[in-house]
Design a protein around this motif. Structure first.
Motif, mmCIF file in Angstrom:
data_model
loop_
_atom_site.group_PDB
_atom_site.id
_atom_site.type_symbol
_atom_site.label_atom_id
_atom_site.label_comp_id
_atom_site.label_asym_id
_atom_site.label_seq_id
_atom_site.Cartn_x
_atom_site.Cartn_y
_atom_site.Cartn_z
ATOM 1 N N TYR A 32 5.249 -6.230 15.409
ATOM 2 C CA TYR A 32 5.290 -7.034 14.191
ATOM 3 C C TYR A 32 5.996 -6.238 13.109
ATOM 4 N N GLN A 34 6.547 -6.650 8.872
ATOM 5 C CA GLN A 34 6.219 -7.430 7.681
ATOM 6 C C GLN A 34 7.036 -6.936 6.492
ATOM 7 N N TYR A 36 6.854 -6.906 2.216
ATOM 8 C CA TYR A 36 6.009 -7.068 1.044
ATOM 9 C C TYR A 36 6.840 -6.845 -0.209
ATOM 10 N N GLY A 43 -0.410 -4.053 -6.632
ATOM 11 C CA GLY A 43 -0.408 -3.829 -5.194
ATOM 12 C C GLY A 43 0.649 -4.684 -4.532
ATOM 13 N N LEU A 49 6.367 -12.308 7.842
ATOM 14 C CA LEU A 49 6.102 -11.550 9.063
ATOM 15 C C LEU A 49 7.040 -12.055 10.149
ATOM 16 N N GLY A 95 1.262 -3.480 17.263
ATOM 17 C CA GLY A 95 0.419 -4.532 17.822
ATOM 18 C C GLY A 95 -1.044 -4.340 17.512
ATOM 19 N N TYR A 99 -0.570 -0.384 10.284
ATOM 20 C CA TYR A 99 0.792 -0.595 9.840
ATOM 21 C C TYR A 99 1.326 0.671 9.208
ATOM 22 N N PHE A 101 4.224 1.910 6.622
ATOM 23 C CA PHE A 101 5.078 1.354 5.577
ATOM 24 C C PHE A 101 6.281 2.251 5.321
ATOM 25 N N GLY A 102 7.398 1.597 4.982
ATOM 26 C CA GLY A 102 8.557 2.331 4.492
ATOM 27 C C GLY A 102 8.359 2.690 3.032
ATOM 28 N N THR A 103 9.301 3.448 2.481
ATOM 29 C CA THR A 103 9.179 3.887 1.095
ATOM 30 C C THR A 103 9.590 2.806 0.105
ATOM 31 N N TYR B 33 -8.640 -1.616 4.472
ATOM 32 C CA TYR B 33 -7.773 -0.435 4.549
ATOM 33 C C TYR B 33 -7.779 0.300 3.209
ATOM 34 N N TYR B 35 -5.112 3.069 1.304
ATOM 35 C CA TYR B 35 -3.818 3.731 1.345
ATOM 36 C C TYR B 35 -3.671 4.609 0.096
ATOM 37 N N GLY B 42 6.236 5.493 -0.279
ATOM 38 C CA GLY B 42 5.622 4.363 0.413
ATOM 39 C C GLY B 42 4.120 4.542 0.503
ATOM 40 N N LEU B 43 3.494 3.652 1.237
ATOM 41 C CA LEU B 43 2.044 3.693 1.380
ATOM 42 C C LEU B 43 1.666 4.601 2.542
ATOM 43 N N PHE B 45 -1.250 5.604 5.024
ATOM 44 C CA PHE B 45 -2.523 5.121 5.576
ATOM 45 C C PHE B 45 -3.585 6.209 5.491
ATOM 46 N N TYR B 48 -9.319 2.962 8.002
ATOM 47 C CA TYR B 48 -9.433 1.538 8.348
ATOM 48 C C TYR B 48 -10.850 1.244 8.814
ATOM 49 N N LEU B 91 -4.685 2.498 -3.061
ATOM 50 C CA LEU B 91 -4.674 1.051 -2.851
ATOM 51 C C LEU B 91 -5.637 0.664 -1.737
ATOM 52 N N SER B 99 -4.363 -9.059 15.014
ATOM 53 C CA SER B 99 -3.054 -8.425 15.139
ATOM 54 C C SER B 99 -2.020 -9.154 14.299
ATOM 55 N N GLY B 100 -1.159 -8.373 13.661
ATOM 56 C CA GLY B 100 -0.119 -8.967 12.831
ATOM 57 C C GLY B 100 -0.636 -9.533 11.526
ATOM 58 N N ASP B 101 -1.882 -9.174 11.206
ATOM 59 C CA ASP B 101 -2.530 -9.667 10.001
ATOM 60 C C ASP B 101 -1.770 -9.469 8.712
ATOM 61 N N ILE B 102 -1.937 -10.423 7.798
ATOM 62 C CA ILE B 102 -1.482 -10.227 6.433
ATOM 63 C C ILE B 102 -2.529 -9.394 5.710
ATOM 64 N N GLN B 103 -2.067 -8.377 5.021
ATOM 65 C CA GLN B 103 -2.975 -7.564 4.215
ATOM 66 C C GLN B 103 -2.898 -8.021 2.765
ATOM 67 N N PHE B 105 -3.734 -6.926 -0.979
ATOM 68 C CA PHE B 105 -3.946 -5.672 -1.693
ATOM 69 C C PHE B 105 -4.590 -5.886 -3.056
ATOM 70 N N GLY B 106 -5.371 -4.897 -3.449
ATOM 71 C CA GLY B 106 -5.814 -4.811 -4.826
ATOM 72 C C GLY B 106 -4.721 -4.191 -5.680
ATOM 73 N N ALA B 107 -4.978 -4.091 -6.968
ATOM 74 C CA ALA B 107 -3.988 -3.524 -7.895
ATOM 75 C C ALA B 107 -3.963 -2.006 -7.859
#
Lengths: 111, 114
Positions: A32, A34, A36, A43, A49, A95, A99, A101-103, B33, B35, B42-43, B45, B48, B91, B99-103, B105-107
């Motif tokens: 996957y 995504q 953002y 945030g 996706l 999968g 996830y 993330f890129g910068t 999560y 971060y 970037g974020l 991790f 979780y 964050l 799987s493939g979930d949308i996350q 986020f808080g501020a």
């Protein structure tokens, strides 16, 4: 190790043009991917996706492509507007829930 | 609530102090999560949580960092003996845990260690 790369330089484009952002990955095949959007002090907010077996996804003025041969995803914003100015992050998953993330790439749309 | 809520929004602390950051996820989201986002980065991790399963702590940078979650509700991230390199935005995100979930986020909490 798995790596995901975005152009760290800011992208400036003229209002009305199409913005194209790039996300490259190495050493794995994400299941996957995504995209953002992140505004200053906020945030990230989910946009689109795309799955590994999909070539393209669209949502209004947004389009994402996924080329597993080039190991690349492209994110397009057509008819760009100043309100589209933000940082755009791509994130991949193999999968599972995790996830990476890129910068992010900062986009500025000039009026 | 309507979205993921984090508190405080800003925290300034002195080096060596402990801090606790809070996250209220979206009701019904089983996954949560944490971060870290350093300036211009970037974020990264951190940890979780998924339901009652053992958390994935593989992203915690040192044993000064810990996090807890009670059931499928509030989570707290604790940083002990803070260092200047801990300065960042922390964050929190929640999702349905598939799987493939949308996350969502808080501020974030902006932590500054002086």
């Amino acid at each position: 190790s798995q790596k995901i790369e975005q152009n760290s330089e800011a992208l400036n484009i003229q209002e009305g043009k199409t913005a194209t952002l790039t996300c490259n990955y190495t050493n794995y095949s994400p299941a996957y991917l995504q995209w953002y959007r992140q505004d200053p002090g906020r945030g990230p907010v989910f946009l689109l996706l795309i799955r590994e077996n999909e070539k393209e996804k669209r949502k209004e003025r947004l389009k994402v492509t996924f080329d597993t041969t080039l190991k690349q995803s492209l994110f397009h914003i057509t008819a760009s507007q100043p309100a589209d100015s933000a940082t755009y992050l791509c994130a991949h998953s193999s999968g599972t829930y995790k996830y990476i993330f890129g910068t992010g790439t900062r986009l500025k749309v000039l009026a | 609530g309507a979205g993921v809520s984090q508190s405080p929004s800003n925290k300034v602390t002195e080096k060596g102090k402990d801090v606790e950051l809070r996250c209220d996820p979206i009701s019904g989201h089983t996954a949560l999560y944490w971060y870290r986002q350093r300036l211009g980065q970037g974020l990264e991790f951190l940890i979780y949580f998924q339901g009652n399963s053992a958390p994935d702590k593989s992203g915690l940078p040192s044993d000064r960092f810990s996090a807890e979650r009670t059931g499928e509700s509030v989570s707290t991230l604790t940083i002990q003996r803070t260092q200047q390199e801990d300065s960042a935005v922390y964050l929190c995100a929640s999702s349905f845990g598939t799987s493939g979930d949308i996350q969502y986020f808080g501020a974030g909490t902006r932590l500054s260690v002086l």
